[in-house]
Design a protein around this motif. Structure first.
Motif, PDB file in Angstrom:
ATOM      1  N   PHE A 260       0.823  -1.217   0.000  1.00  0.00           N
ATOM      2  CA  PHE A 260       0.000   0.000   0.000  1.00  0.00           C
ATOM      3  C   PHE A 260       0.857   1.267   0.000  1.00  0.00           C
ATOM      4  N   ASN A 320      -1.727   0.212  -9.057  1.00  0.00           N
ATOM      5  CA  ASN A 320      -1.559  -0.643  -7.885  1.00  0.00           C
ATOM      6  C   ASN A 320      -2.802  -1.524  -7.750  1.00  0.00           C
ATOM      7  N   THR A 323      -4.807  -0.729  -4.394  1.00  0.00           N
ATOM      8  CA  THR A 323      -5.383   0.593  -4.130  1.00  0.00           C
ATOM      9  C   THR A 323      -6.059   1.207  -5.343  1.00  0.00           C
ATOM     10  N   VAL A 368       3.645   2.932   5.645  1.00  0.00           N
ATOM     11  CA  VAL A 368       2.521   2.015   5.845  1.00  0.00           C
ATOM     12  C   VAL A 368       2.823   0.987   6.939  1.00  0.00           C
ATOM     13  N   SER A 394      -3.410   1.098   5.170  1.00  0.00           N
ATOM     14  CA  SER A 394      -3.352  -0.133   4.375  1.00  0.00           C
ATOM     15  C   SER A 394      -4.709  -0.806   4.253  1.00  0.00           C
TER      16      SER A 394
END
Length: 611
Positions: A260, A320, A323, A368, A394
């Motif tokens: 994350f 990602n 995310t 994170v 996260s």
């Protein structure tokens, strides 16, 4: 009492000459397999015939000699052989420098060094002497190569080499001095060429596991091999390109708990996706220029040198998978194509290398993983936090300990279908191709119709041209038409021999086995002999060989076992790294110019004193 007489002197010259001549004629150290007696195989790493033996060698050989003599006195049937690691680049370079053929230079050195060893009174079985440059040795190596090829443990692919345009030849790494050719001082450039590889990675798991069997090895050497094999477990997943046609960047990470915190993606300059990313874009010219300069700088760097971190933005983004966030894609000079996938998900808050790169290029740092009792601030961090902690920022994993989060993140990636648990290795397949003359020819014929065709076993050995007196040309084989022009053994049409020669580590990876039956002329090894003598009970040599030679020998032993030649898993039961002889503050070596010749000391003090 008459004190006027001269005291008796130890006449070492006549005494040593007498006994050495007796040993030469009566051969007291010659041995053969005897199932009724316990065996002991002691071996020192065989020398490269550089011209003269120095006191650094003497230390190694004397230790082995002491052990051999002790074991004989204890009733053991002792094998203590000697030979010559006789192929390689140094011989070729020295021959060029002195205007002689490598064979002439090598055999002359062998004759001289053999005399030195005999003058030292070392208890070798000279009837087992081998020289790896002799066709009767590398003939069987070529056969093993063909059998490994048939077994699927040999393949050919393109690889990057050091190329000198002026000399029109490939250069070994040590021939590149400050980025230039050692011979003509012209700039060396990277070039893609085909090369042959052995699939040592097929044995990675066994090579790692069997380190636990090596109780007689120094722990330092075992640790070095364990780290070199480098088993890592983690997450393999894909970052899709933001505006691609299904293209994706595959990554592997041992820190899935930090996914994350990814703020950019780093690609190796050789990454195959770069062409797709930049072609036809405004960034194309700048990225190509960066890659070209980066690859040139690699040629100038020492193997252990850490480059100053540089990179360039490709103008493209990936996504990602956790995310959905945009991740800018950079080409970075510190990412290596040969490790992992050649792509690194960069988490600057938790990786120091990524942190330095992010600060240099003004990229975000997003913590994170929070350490116990602390709250990291990305803007104010002075270094990456690479330790343990609890996840923050996260998603649903926030609050989890990092150790537990690693497993949970992998499980989620598998559930969503974009990732899975994966094991990767630092170990890479063994590239054995050398574009030099003085090496064992690779026994393959290239045919336009049939492809790469193995040389039939009955046609082995494929010998180097011009090695018999009077010595002929020793240009690289690709410049010798009489050598490479041949006929395809399958279709009978004109074809070309492979002009690469084998890495000299090939010869040293099985010589210890050939010592058990060095005169066998109808096969690689004598089964009864290897079963009696192997493994080597005590191996002695420098710690500088901890990785390559010793690892390759372990691999080759397992490969020969699987071909049916051996019944052992490991070649050396005990290993002694004997240390170095130091003179003028440096390791004694010819290149340092600080060698002490044992001949001078033998003349003055005798061989026993020198030993």
């Amino acid at each position: 009492m008459d004190t006027s007489k001269e005291p008796l002197k130890y006449d070492f010259k006549s005494i040593e000459a007498k006994w050495q001549q007796l040993w030469l004629t009566e051969k007291p150290y010659k041995v053969s397999a005897d199932p009724l007696r316990p065996k002991y195989y002691v071996l020192e790493m065989f020398p490269y015939p550089s011209g003269r033996i120095h006191m650094g060698h003497v230390r190694n050989y004397s230790i082995g000699d002491v052990i051999a003599r002790y074991k004989r006195l204890r009733g053991y049937n002792v094998l203590h052989p000697m030979g010559w690691d006789a192929f390689g680049l140094p011989a070729e370079n020295a021959a060029l420098k002195h205007g002689v053929h490598p064979a002439q230079w090598t055999y002359s050195n062998i004759d001289y060094m053999r005399g030195q060893l005999k003058a030292m009174g070392l208890s070798y079985d000279w009837d087992r002497e081998i020289a790896t440059c002799r066709p009767e040795y590398y003939r069987w190596e070529q056969l093993v190569f063909l059998q490994l090829l048939e077994k699927g443990l040999v393949y050919r692919k393109k690889t990057t080499v050091n190329w000198c345009n002026d000399c029109a030849t490939v250069l070994a790494r040590e021939q590149v001095i400050d980025g230039c050719c050692w011979r003509c001082d012209q700039q060396v450039v990277p070039k893609n060429m085909h090369g042959w590889f052995l699939k040592i990675t097929d044995y990675a798991e066994e090579l790692l596991a069997d380190l636990d069997k090596l109780g007689g090895w120094p722990e330092k050497v075992v640790t070095m091999q364990r780290n070199w094999i480098g088993k890592s477990q983690g997450l393999a997943c894909d970052f899709q390109l933001e505006e691609g046609q299904g293209e994706k960047i595959a990554i592997f990470t041992t820190r899935p708990d930090t996914i994350f915190g990814v703020t950019f993606m780093s690609l190796a300059p050789e990454h195959p996706l770069i062409e797709t990313l930049i072609k036809g874009t405004e960034h194309e010219a700048a990225v190509r220029s960066f890659i070209e300069q980066t690859l040139l700088e690699k040629q100038r760097m020492a193997l252990d040198q850490e480059p100053e971190k540089h990179g360039i933005f490709t103008g493209r983004y990936c996504v990602n998978p956790f995310t959905g966030g945009r991740v800018p894609i950079y080409v970075a000079n510190f990412v290596l194509m040969e490790y992992g996938t050649g792509a690194v998900m960069a988490v600057p808050a938790h990786d120091q290398r990524d942190f330095e790169f992010a600060r240099k290029y003004g990229l975000p740092v997003c913590p994170v993983v929070q350490p116990p009792g602390d709250a990291l601030d990305g803007a104010g961090m002075e270094a990456a936090w690479e330790g343990d902690g609890v996840l923050v920022n996260s998603g649903k994993f926030t609050g989890m300990p990092a150790a537990a989060a690693k497993k949970a993140v992998i499980a989620e990636a598998e559930k969503q279908g974009f990732g899975k648990t994966h094991t990767t290795w630092r170990l890479r397949d063994w590239g054995i191709s050398r574009q030099r003359y003085w090496g064992a020819p690779i026994p393959v014929i290239h045919c336009e119709r049939c492809g790469a065709v193995p040389v039939p076993a009955e046609q082995l050995p494929v010998v180097l041209p011009g090695t018999a007196p009077p010595y002929g040309s020793h240009a690289p084989l690709h410049q010798q038409e009489a050598f490479y022009k041949t006929i395809c053994p399958q279709c009978g049409q004109p074809a070309q021999r492979e002009t690469d020669t084998m890495d000299t580590f090939m010869e040293s990876s099985w010589y210890f086995a050939r010592y058990t039956s060095p005169r066998k002329d109808d096969g690689v090894l004598d089964q009864a002999e290897v079963n009696y003598w192997l493994p080597v009970d005590q191996y002695i040599g420098g710690v500088e060989h901890a990785i390559l030679h010793l690892l390759y020998s372990r691999f080759f032993t397992k490969a020969l076992r699987d071909l049916g030649y051996l019944q052992i898993d490991e070649p050396f039961t005990n290993l002694l790294t004997q240390g170095m002889v130091i003179k003028d503050g440096a390791k004694m070596s010819k290149s340092k110019g600080n060698v002490v010749d044992p001949d001078d000391l033998i003349q003055q003090y005798g061989a026993d004193t020198v030993r």
